[in-house]
Design a protein around this motif. Sequence first.
Motif, PDB file in Angstrom:
ATOM      1  N   ARG A 395      61.071  26.563 -23.629  1.00 33.70           N
ATOM      2  CA  ARG A 395      60.506  27.874 -23.305  1.00 33.70           C
ATOM      3  C   ARG A 395      59.030  27.972 -23.674  1.00 33.70           C
ATOM      4  N   GLY A 396      58.642  27.402 -24.788  1.00 32.84           N
ATOM      5  CA  GLY A 396      57.273  27.544 -25.247  1.00 32.84           C
ATOM      6  C   GLY A 396      56.258  26.755 -24.441  1.00 32.84           C
ATOM      7  N   THR A 397      56.621  25.534 -24.035  1.00 29.84           N
ATOM      8  CA  THR A 397      55.670  24.664 -23.334  1.00 29.84           C
ATOM      9  C   THR A 397      55.921  24.568 -21.835  1.00 29.84           C
ATOM     10  N   ASP A 398      57.083  25.042 -21.376  1.00 29.64           N
ATOM     11  CA  ASP A 398      57.496  24.954 -19.974  1.00 29.64           C
ATOM     12  C   ASP A 398      57.811  23.514 -19.555  1.00 29.64           C
ATOM     13  N   ARG A 399      57.861  22.599 -20.511  1.00 26.73           N
ATOM     14  CA  ARG A 399      58.156  21.194 -20.189  1.00 26.73           C
ATOM     15  C   ARG A 399      59.639  21.020 -19.884  1.00 26.73           C
ATOM     16  N   VAL A 400      59.921  20.249 -18.846  1.00 28.47           N
ATOM     17  CA  VAL A 400      61.306  19.948 -18.486  1.00 28.47           C
ATOM     18  C   VAL A 400      61.816  18.863 -19.426  1.00 28.47           C
ATOM     19  N   LEU A 401      62.824  19.210 -20.210  1.00 28.17           N
ATOM     20  CA  LEU A 401      63.376  18.288 -21.212  1.00 28.17           C
ATOM     21  C   LEU A 401      64.541  17.472 -20.681  1.00 28.17           C
ATOM     22  N   GLY A 402      65.246  18.003 -19.699  1.00 31.58           N
ATOM     23  CA  GLY A 402      66.403  17.295 -19.189  1.00 31.58           C
ATOM     24  C   GLY A 402      66.719  17.701 -17.765  1.00 31.58           C
ATOM     25  N   CYS A 403      67.217  16.744 -16.999  1.00 32.80           N
ATOM     26  CA  CYS A 403      67.649  16.977 -15.624  1.00 32.80           C
ATOM     27  C   CYS A 403      69.039  16.381 -15.468  1.00 32.80           C
ATOM     28  N   HIS A 404      69.982  17.180 -14.973  1.00 34.25           N
ATOM     29  CA  HIS A 404      71.385  16.763 -14.912  1.00 34.25           C
ATOM     30  C   HIS A 404      71.957  17.113 -13.544  1.00 34.25           C
ATOM     31  N   GLY A 407      77.213  15.248  -8.331  1.00 27.92           N
ATOM     32  CA  GLY A 407      77.419  15.386  -6.896  1.00 27.92           C
ATOM     33  C   GLY A 407      76.976  14.144  -6.157  1.00 27.92           C
ATOM     34  N   PRO A 408      77.123  14.129  -4.829  1.00 25.81           N
ATOM     35  CA  PRO A 408      76.730  12.955  -4.039  1.00 25.81           C
ATOM     36  C   PRO A 408      75.266  12.580  -4.259  1.00 25.81           C
ATOM     37  N   ASP A 409      75.026  11.275  -4.384  1.00 28.81           N
ATOM     38  CA  ASP A 409      73.667  10.727  -4.534  1.00 28.81           C
ATOM     39  C   ASP A 409      72.977  11.190  -5.805  1.00 28.81           C
ATOM     40  N   ALA A 410      73.740  11.572  -6.818  1.00 25.63           N
ATOM     41  CA  ALA A 410      73.142  12.035  -8.072  1.00 25.63           C
ATOM     42  C   ALA A 410      72.213  10.994  -8.669  1.00 25.63           C
ATOM     43  N   ALA A 411      72.614   9.732  -8.623  1.00 27.03           N
ATOM     44  CA  ALA A 411      71.789   8.674  -9.220  1.00 27.03           C
ATOM     45  C   ALA A 411      70.451   8.544  -8.509  1.00 27.03           C
ATOM     46  N   GLU A 412      70.460   8.631  -7.183  1.00 25.43           N
ATOM     47  CA  GLU A 412      69.221   8.498  -6.427  1.00 25.43           C
ATOM     48  C   GLU A 412      68.281   9.665  -6.738  1.00 25.43           C
ATOM     49  N   ILE A 413      68.842  10.858  -6.877  1.00 23.51           N
ATOM     50  CA  ILE A 413      68.024  12.038  -7.165  1.00 23.51           C
ATOM     51  C   ILE A 413      67.413  11.952  -8.559  1.00 23.51           C
ATOM     52  N   VAL A 414      68.238  11.603  -9.540  1.00 25.20           N
ATOM     53  CA  VAL A 414      67.764  11.588 -10.921  1.00 25.20           C
ATOM     54  C   VAL A 414      66.771  10.459 -11.166  1.00 25.20           C
ATOM     55  N   GLN A 415      66.891   9.342 -10.453  1.00 22.38           N
ATOM     56  CA  GLN A 415      65.915   8.269 -10.634  1.00 22.38           C
ATOM     57  C   GLN A 415      64.495   8.778 -10.381  1.00 22.38           C
ATOM     58  N   MET A 416      64.326   9.584  -9.356  1.00 24.57           N
ATOM     59  CA  MET A 416      62.994  10.099  -9.065  1.00 24.57           C
ATOM     60  C   MET A 416      62.620  11.242 -10.008  1.00 24.57           C
ATOM     61  N   ALA A 417      63.592  12.038 -10.404  1.00 30.22           N
ATOM     62  CA  ALA A 417      63.307  13.082 -11.388  1.00 30.22           C
ATOM     63  C   ALA A 417      62.843  12.460 -12.699  1.00 30.22           C
ATOM     64  N   ALA A 418      63.355  11.262 -13.008  1.00 29.44           N
ATOM     65  CA  ALA A 418      62.965  10.586 -14.246  1.00 29.44           C
ATOM     66  C   ALA A 418      61.471  10.288 -14.281  1.00 29.44           C
ATOM     67  N   ALA A 420      59.148  12.175 -13.004  1.00 32.30           N
ATOM     68  CA  ALA A 420      58.500  13.438 -13.363  1.00 32.30           C
ATOM     69  C   ALA A 420      58.603  13.712 -14.855  1.00 32.30           C
ATOM     70  N   LEU A 421      59.789  13.492 -15.418  1.00 30.78           N
ATOM     71  CA  LEU A 421      59.963  13.741 -16.855  1.00 30.78           C
ATOM     72  C   LEU A 421      59.142  12.767 -17.675  1.00 30.78           C
ATOM     73  N   GLN A 422      59.026  11.520 -17.210  1.00 25.57           N
ATOM     74  CA  GLN A 422      58.229  10.532 -17.929  1.00 25.57           C
ATOM     75  C   GLN A 422      56.762  10.950 -17.986  1.00 25.57           C
ATOM     76  N   LEU A 423      56.322  11.656 -16.975  1.00 22.42           N
ATOM     77  CA  LEU A 423      54.940  12.114 -16.906  1.00 22.42           C
ATOM     78  C   LEU A 423      54.743  13.467 -17.598  1.00 22.42           C
ATOM     79  N   GLY A 424      55.827  13.998 -18.178  1.00 20.26           N
ATOM     80  CA  GLY A 424      55.719  15.258 -18.911  1.00 20.26           C
ATOM     81  C   GLY A 424      55.673  16.481 -18.029  1.00 20.26           C
ATOM     82  N   ALA A 425      56.352  16.437 -16.892  1.00 15.74           N
ATOM     83  CA  ALA A 425      56.302  17.542 -15.939  1.00 15.74           C
ATOM     84  C   ALA A 425      56.803  18.847 -16.542  1.00 15.74           C
ATOM     85  N   ARG A 426      56.169  19.939 -16.130  1.00 11.19           N
ATOM     86  CA  ARG A 426      56.596  21.283 -16.517  1.00 11.19           C
ATOM     87  C   ARG A 426      57.448  21.866 -15.391  1.00 11.19           C
ATOM     88  N   LYS A 427      58.157  22.929 -15.740  1.00  8.04           N
ATOM     89  CA  LYS A 427      58.930  23.612 -14.706  1.00  8.04           C
ATOM     90  C   LYS A 427      58.000  24.110 -13.605  1.00  8.04           C
TER      91      LYS A 427
END
Length: 455
Positions: A395-404, A407-418, A420-427
């Motif tokens: 809440r304080g920094t708006d940084r995305v801490l986790g993506c879960h 469903g279908p193709d979950a692994a493909e979706i999260v690989q790319m979300a990873a 964003a999180l590695q780069l410190g993406a905010r909401k």
Amino acid sequence: MTATDYDLFVIGGGSGGVRAARIAAGYGAKVAIAEEDRYGGTCVIRGCVPKKLLVYASRYGDEFEDARGFGWTSGLATFDWRTLIANKDREIARLEQIYESNLKAKGVVTLKTRAELIGPGAVKLSDGQRITARTILIATGGRPSRYGDIPGANHIITSNEVFELEDLPKRIVVCGGGYIAVEFASIFAGLGVETTLVHRRDKVLRGFDEDLRDGLMEALAGRGIRLLMNEALTGVARDGAAYHVALRGGGSLETDLVLSAIGREPATKGLGLDSAGVRTGAKGEIIVDSFSQTTVPGIFAVGDVTDRANLTPVAIREGHAFADTVFGKRPVQVDHSLIPTAVFTTPELATVGLSEEAARALGHELDLYKARFRPMRNTISGRNERTLMKLVVDRGTDRVLGCHVLGPDAAEIVQMAAVALQLGARKADFDATVALHPSAGEELVTLREKWAPPA
């Protein structure tokens, strides 16, 4: 400096050991690697690669069934287990040859033999030959844990043997609640096997986000898998071609096969670690520092044998970092804090970063964003299964801490979300990203309404 046979000797021809050997050889090191079984290790031979092939096979039943809603008609679809296993074996043999050929192409000496330490800079092969090396890397991985000391435990197979079954059972009892257990329960259920999952805890996938755990259990039950939680086996007795399984709660099951998938343990027995002075932990795991250095100078260890983050890409990363550090003179430490991972059930789930529970435990004040919806294809196929997507945001920094995602193709979706999180993406960065429509993944960048638990 005392002359040695090799600059690097690797014990274990799995993903981590092979990567380390190849990179070290690329730096000009004289390298040998010993593997007592088959090159490729657990992942390639009897782990994630053949398992994913079985996952694909188990999903075709859904495809045939769902196709009718889209206007397709076809004859009766049948499945042949032996054809699948024969084709799987052919592909694994191809990959094994590639692994060994790539090593040889780099000038690595490949030895198909067991090796054990006989001192800080020496190993002994199974034929009695002694080899010296300036640096030794242990990358022997892990092995399935046996169910325990119960009557009839010898009738229980592990994930090693399940890939070699001659015939598909009609009924199976799967023991465990981790990746391997829920994946195999899902595979067999998808292939039409009457499947029961027995787990000693109240939920599967300990350590995952609670919404994913609950959602997966609901989905597995919806697919006909019988879930027996807070339960355990107390005995297995053979009765002709079947087995009677006694349960701690007093009940019993009749089945054609019992599979134990209760976890894995570091494969360190018989490696001669004591003789070399290498320190191990309570489970037999090799204790290492952030550079994969053991307690003995010149001896390193990577992968599951260290019990840090037991995933194939992590072993590969650790092996590469080791070679860069020791032979490339470029110190590299592997960051284990942000590792994407997937569980290939049907539906599959994937996650990166902190669960809601872990984030709260670390003191974060959170904003939660969740979406639960029927994937577009299910609206016509008639399937009721739903997708779950969740973002955990500080809440304080708006940084995305986790993506879960469940469903279908979950692994493909999260690989790319990873990424964003590695780069410190905010909401706000997710919000500013244009959605790709129509897709399931677009939900991650269109979530706007904060979720609050019911009062």
